[in-house]
Design a protein around this motif. Structure first.
Motif, short mmCIF file in Angstrom:
data_model
loop_
_atom_site.label_atom_id
_atom_site.label_comp_id
_atom_site.label_asym_id
_atom_site.label_seq_id
_atom_site.Cartn_x
_atom_site.Cartn_y
_atom_site.Cartn_z
N ASP A 150 0.82 -1.21 0.00
CA ASP A 150 0.00 0.00 0.00
C ASP A 150 0.86 1.26 0.00
OD1 ASP A 150 0.94 0.22 2.62
OD2 ASP A 150 -0.95 -0.38 3.54
N GLY A 151 2.19 1.08 0.07
CA GLY A 151 3.10 2.22 0.03
C GLY A 151 3.25 2.94 1.35
N LYS A 152 2.51 2.52 2.37
CA LYS A 152 2.56 3.20 3.67
C LYS A 152 2.95 2.24 4.79
CE LYS A 152 -0.70 6.78 2.32
NZ LYS A 152 -2.03 7.38 2.52
N LYS A 153 2.16 1.16 4.93
CA LYS A 153 2.47 0.17 5.96
C LYS A 153 3.16 -1.06 5.38
CE LYS A 153 -0.95 1.27 9.50
NZ LYS A 153 -2.08 0.76 10.30
N VAL A 154 2.74 -1.45 4.20
CA VAL A 154 3.40 -2.54 3.47
C VAL A 154 4.08 -1.91 2.27
CG1 VAL A 154 3.14 -4.76 2.31
CG2 VAL A 154 1.61 -4.17 4.22
N ILE A 155 5.40 -1.90 2.29
CA ILE A 155 6.15 -1.09 1.33
C ILE A 155 7.14 -1.92 0.53
CG2 ILE A 155 5.93 0.99 2.76
CD1 ILE A 155 8.85 0.52 3.68
N VAL A 163 12.74 6.39 1.76
CA VAL A 163 12.28 7.77 2.03
C VAL A 163 11.13 7.78 3.03
CG1 VAL A 163 13.08 8.80 -0.13
CG2 VAL A 163 10.86 7.64 -0.08
N LEU A 164 11.12 6.87 4.00
CA LEU A 164 10.07 6.89 5.03
C LEU A 164 10.10 8.24 5.76
CD1 LEU A 164 10.33 3.30 6.58
CD2 LEU A 164 8.45 4.23 5.21
N PRO A 165 8.92 8.79 6.07
CA PRO A 165 8.89 10.11 6.72
C PRO A 165 9.51 10.10 8.11
CG PRO A 165 6.67 9.15 6.59
CD PRO A 165 7.57 8.29 5.76
N GLN A 166 9.47 8.95 8.78
CA GLN A 166 10.12 8.84 10.08
C GLN A 166 10.60 7.41 10.30
OE1 GLN A 166 6.78 10.30 12.26
NE2 GLN A 166 6.07 8.27 12.85
#
Length: 463
Positions: free
Chosen positions: A155-160, A167-170
């Motif tokens: 999903d590009g957010k939790k499963v990447i 480039v994770l925001p944190q």
């Protein structure tokens, strides 16, 4: 516009092919829809190495007392700054490719490239407008992307995939890495080094499963000691992302476990970019996601070629570059040798590093060779001791009958810089005794190659 060569894709296969074509006097254009340098320079090889360097520096700080250096206060990771440095390195490399295109008078056609018809390429810009260009020879170098499994949808957010992992925001507090090839192990090492709790899930019985078993097992022990949880012979059955943490159902030999983590990184290989580039319409043959080519990368359609991740062979940047050069030299009427896919080095840039080429011990035996095996541990190396890097070894394999250098497998500090010696030796058909009698400088890590060769023949001095 009419060109001798049009290359679709500007990764390390495409841009290298374009430069070599220009050097050989062919009027050349290259098509790129995003950034010059492709995945390798922008989202793969180069920026990951920048991240890994930051992790290595952080480890040095944390272990500075081991080297007699006292630092007041603990080191702290500025994750955003680490990511920013990585992106700056990638941007600089991409600008370098832009310079090389200008220097070699290669036209850069910005947009999505598609094989339109015989000798014609369509380039569609981001605004939807399209132009066509004529090319006598069209080279497809469209590369690959992170492969998705049906039970592990990204999903590009939790499963990447690897791209988002850069480039994770944190910085996540916890991460599950699915797959333990080079990409999975490098990210596992990076995130673990900077304080993320990491679990690696591998379907096969050993991590880095393409490597020699000695390397796989030794690396697993070292990574576990570093704090990484490793689950081999395990399979992710499902991921529930509805809550704050991902709930990952993992089937093991003893049953099913549920793991929790902020992020799940899918590192289960790559899928080829074959969609929408005109293969079917023009009758270009493919098989199981790969374009079928001959030894010089010609497809079944005259004037159409394919290189890199979309053809046979290892999906590696240096393989794509070599294929691009061979392809173009053949087009230009030269007589290049076909690529020897059994003499391609593979590297994994965790710490300690992994590097290998040629046959594993198991593969050499299965191929019917009677073998001599030599192994030299870095614990016996003066340079490794001085560097505080005694983990790992060099393992070499020779044919007992003729002394042929069948393979080498290295685990240790900086071994990715050492493997080229073996690649060259094998290319020149050097024997075991020729390696032993080639004087290596002391003290160096590279001495271990000579010592391992000597050990295979019962002549090792320092063991």
């Amino acid at each position: 516009m009419d060109y001798d060569v049009i290359v679709i894709g500007s990764g390390p296969g495409g841009y290298v092919a374009a430069i070599r074509a220009s050097q050989l006097g062919l009027k050349t254009a290259i098509v790129e829809k995003e950034s010059l340098g492709g995945i390798c320079l922008n989202w793969g090889c180069i920026p990951t190495k920048a991240l890994l360097k930051s992790a290595q520096v952080f480890e040095y700080l944390n272990h500075s007392a081991d080297y007699g250096i006292k630092i007041n206060g603990a080191g702290e990771v500025d994750f955003a700054a680490v990511v920013k440095r990585s992106r700056n390195v990638a941007d600089g490399m991409s600008k370098g490719v832009q310079f090389l295109m200008k220097k070699n008078k290669i036209d850069v056609l910005v947009g999505f490239g598609k094989l339109k018809s015989k000798g014609v390429v369509e380039v569609k810009a981001a605004d939807g407008t399209a132009k066509t260009y004529n090319g006598k020879h069209i080279i497809l170098a469209t590369g690959g992307r992170s492969r998705e499994l049906p039970n592990l949808k990204q999903d590009g957010k939790k499963v990447i995939g690897y791209r988002q992992a850069m480039v994770l925001p944190q910085q996540p507090k916890s991460m599950i890495v699915v797959g333990s090839g080079a990409i999975g192990i490098e990210f596992a090492y990076f995130y673990n080094s900077i304080g993320t709790k990491v679990t690696v899930v591998e379907y096969l019985d050993n991590i880095v499963p393409l490597e020699d078993e000695d390397v796989s097992k030794s690396l697993a022990r070292i990574l576990k000691k570093q704090g990484i949880n490793i689950m081999t012979g395990s399979n992710v059955e499902s991921v529930d992302t509805s809550g704050e943490l991902c709930k990952v159902s993992v089937k093991t030999a003893t049953g099913t476990e549920t793991l929790e983590a902020e992020i799940v990184l899918s590192a289960v290989g790559i899928a080829t970019n074959l969609e929408g580039i005109g293969l079917e319409e023009n009758g270009v043959k493919t098989d199981r996601g790969k374009v079928l080519v001959d030894d010089f990368y010609r497809t079944n359609v005259e004037g159409v070629y394919a290189i890199g991740d979309i053809v046979k062979g290892q999906a590696l940047a240096h393989v794509a570059s070599a294929e691009g050069i061979i392809c173009v030299e053949k087009i230009a009427g030269q007589n290049p040798h076909p690529l020897d896919y059994n003499n391609i080095p593979g590297c994994t840039y965790c710490s300690p590093e992994v590097a290998s080429v040629g046959y594993t011990e198991k593969a050499a035996k299965e191929a019917g060779y009677e073998i001599k095996v030599g192994k030299f541990p870095f614990s016996a190396s003066g340079k490794a001791s001085a560097a505080g890097a005694k983990d790992g070894f060099v393992k070499v394999i020779f044919d007992a009958k003729y002394g042929e250098f069948l393979g080498a497998h290295m685990l240790g500090y900086n071994v990715t810089e050492m493997i080229a010696e073996v690649v060259t030796a094998r290319k020149l058909e050097a024997t075991g005794h020729e390696i032993i009698k080639s004087v290596h400088p002391h003290p160096t890590m590279s001495e271990a190659v000579m010592e391992a060769a000597a050990e295979a023949y019962g002549e090792c001095i320092h063991l």
